[in-house]
Write a protein that holds these residues in place. Sequence first.
Motif, PDB file in Angstrom:
ATOM      1  N   GLU A 141       0.862  -1.188   0.000  1.00 49.36           N
ATOM      2  CA  GLU A 141       0.000   0.000   0.000  1.00 49.36           C
ATOM      3  C   GLU A 141       0.892   1.230   0.000  1.00 49.36           C
ATOM      4  O   GLU A 141       1.793   1.346   0.819  1.00 49.36           O
ATOM      5  N   GLN A 142       0.663   2.122  -0.953  1.00 44.17           N
ATOM      6  CA  GLN A 142       1.350   3.406  -0.982  1.00 44.17           C
ATOM      7  C   GLN A 142       0.335   4.468  -0.581  1.00 44.17           C
ATOM      8  O   GLN A 142      -0.761   4.512  -1.131  1.00 44.17           O
ATOM      9  N   SER A 156       3.831   2.296   2.711  1.00 44.95           N
ATOM     10  CA  SER A 156       4.802   3.392   2.650  1.00 44.95           C
ATOM     11  C   SER A 156       4.080   4.728   2.534  1.00 44.95           C
ATOM     12  O   SER A 156       2.974   4.802   1.989  1.00 44.95           O
ATOM     13  N   TRP A 157       4.737   5.773   3.046  1.00 48.95           N
ATOM     14  CA  TRP A 157       4.226   7.139   2.927  1.00 48.95           C
ATOM     15  C   TRP A 157       5.383   8.110   3.114  1.00 48.95           C
ATOM     16  O   TRP A 157       6.374   7.790   3.766  1.00 48.95           O
ATOM     17  N   PRO A 158       5.297   9.317   2.527  1.00 50.17           N
ATOM     18  CA  PRO A 158       6.344  10.314   2.735  1.00 50.17           C
ATOM     19  C   PRO A 158       6.337  10.769   4.194  1.00 50.17           C
ATOM     20  O   PRO A 158       5.275  11.035   4.760  1.00 50.17           O
ATOM     21  N   ARG A 196      11.038   0.356  -5.981  1.00 46.10           N
ATOM     22  CA  ARG A 196      10.253  -0.743  -6.545  1.00 46.10           C
ATOM     23  C   ARG A 196      10.435  -2.002  -5.708  1.00 46.10           C
ATOM     24  O   ARG A 196      11.460  -2.180  -5.065  1.00 46.10           O
ATOM     25  N   LEU A 197       9.463  -2.888  -5.768  1.00 44.72           N
ATOM     26  CA  LEU A 197       9.521  -4.175  -5.092  1.00 44.72           C
ATOM     27  C   LEU A 197      10.360  -5.143  -5.924  1.00 44.72           C
ATOM     28  O   LEU A 197      10.145  -5.274  -7.128  1.00 44.72           O
ATOM     29  N   PHE A 250       6.908   2.886  -4.608  1.00 46.10           N
ATOM     30  CA  PHE A 250       6.703   3.198  -3.196  1.00 46.10           C
ATOM     31  C   PHE A 250       7.138   4.618  -2.853  1.00 46.10           C
ATOM     32  O   PHE A 250       6.826   5.113  -1.784  1.00 46.10           O
ATOM     33  N   ALA A 251       7.874   5.285  -3.740  1.00 48.44           N
ATOM     34  CA  ALA A 251       8.303   6.669  -3.539  1.00 48.44           C
ATOM     35  C   ALA A 251       7.329   7.589  -4.274  1.00 48.44           C
ATOM     36  O   ALA A 251       7.663   8.235  -5.261  1.00 48.44           O
ATOM     37  N   THR A 252       6.117   7.647  -3.776  1.00 44.14           N
ATOM     38  CA  THR A 252       5.013   8.315  -4.468  1.00 44.14           C
ATOM     39  C   THR A 252       5.155   9.830  -4.567  1.00 44.14           C
ATOM     40  O   THR A 252       4.545  10.441  -5.439  1.00 44.14           O
TER      41      THR A 252
END
Length: 188
Positions: A68-69, A144-146, A97-98, A112-114
Amino acid sequence: MRLTRWTTDRMFVSYSQYYLQGMEFLDVYGDSDTVERIFAGNSLAAGGPEHLTVRAGTHTGWISLTTEQRVDAPPTVDEGWETVVEVSVFSSSGMLRLFQWGGEVVDEAGNFATAGPGWYRVRAHTRGRDSGDADGAEEHLLISWPAPPQADVVHRADDTFARSHYDPQRPAGLPVDPDDPASFLDLK
């Protein structure tokens, strides 16, 4: 608020590992002791600039994985997970990336680095890690989240591997400074 969610029951792991990696991980950064920091740290995940390593109970085989991003932190930690930790990861490329062990990217899981280059928080969850190698019995969730960098947080460490390796008396792992990739040596 969630941006994207992806789920599979066929995430391949080998050597009990899978990863998030950025475009500059192998060219600019390196981290030869990430696995050692998992064993000596929170027992589940360790990261540095452009990468995160997650430790599964399954040595070689399939696990279930949901990713989940998000644009912000999840509101709570779900009680249904045995081990839950948070770590900070820096993305200099704006791409995380995964990856499966051996270098195969899992494109379907997304980036994941949205928010582009910068710091991210990753919350890793696991249950069934003690059942490793029983295909499909082990489940993981990565969110993940900033977020600004901060020390590792262990919300729960309640599987056999975690109870054997996580020591709440040890200082929490610190984020690895992207301007000094060798700074992880100070975390031991």
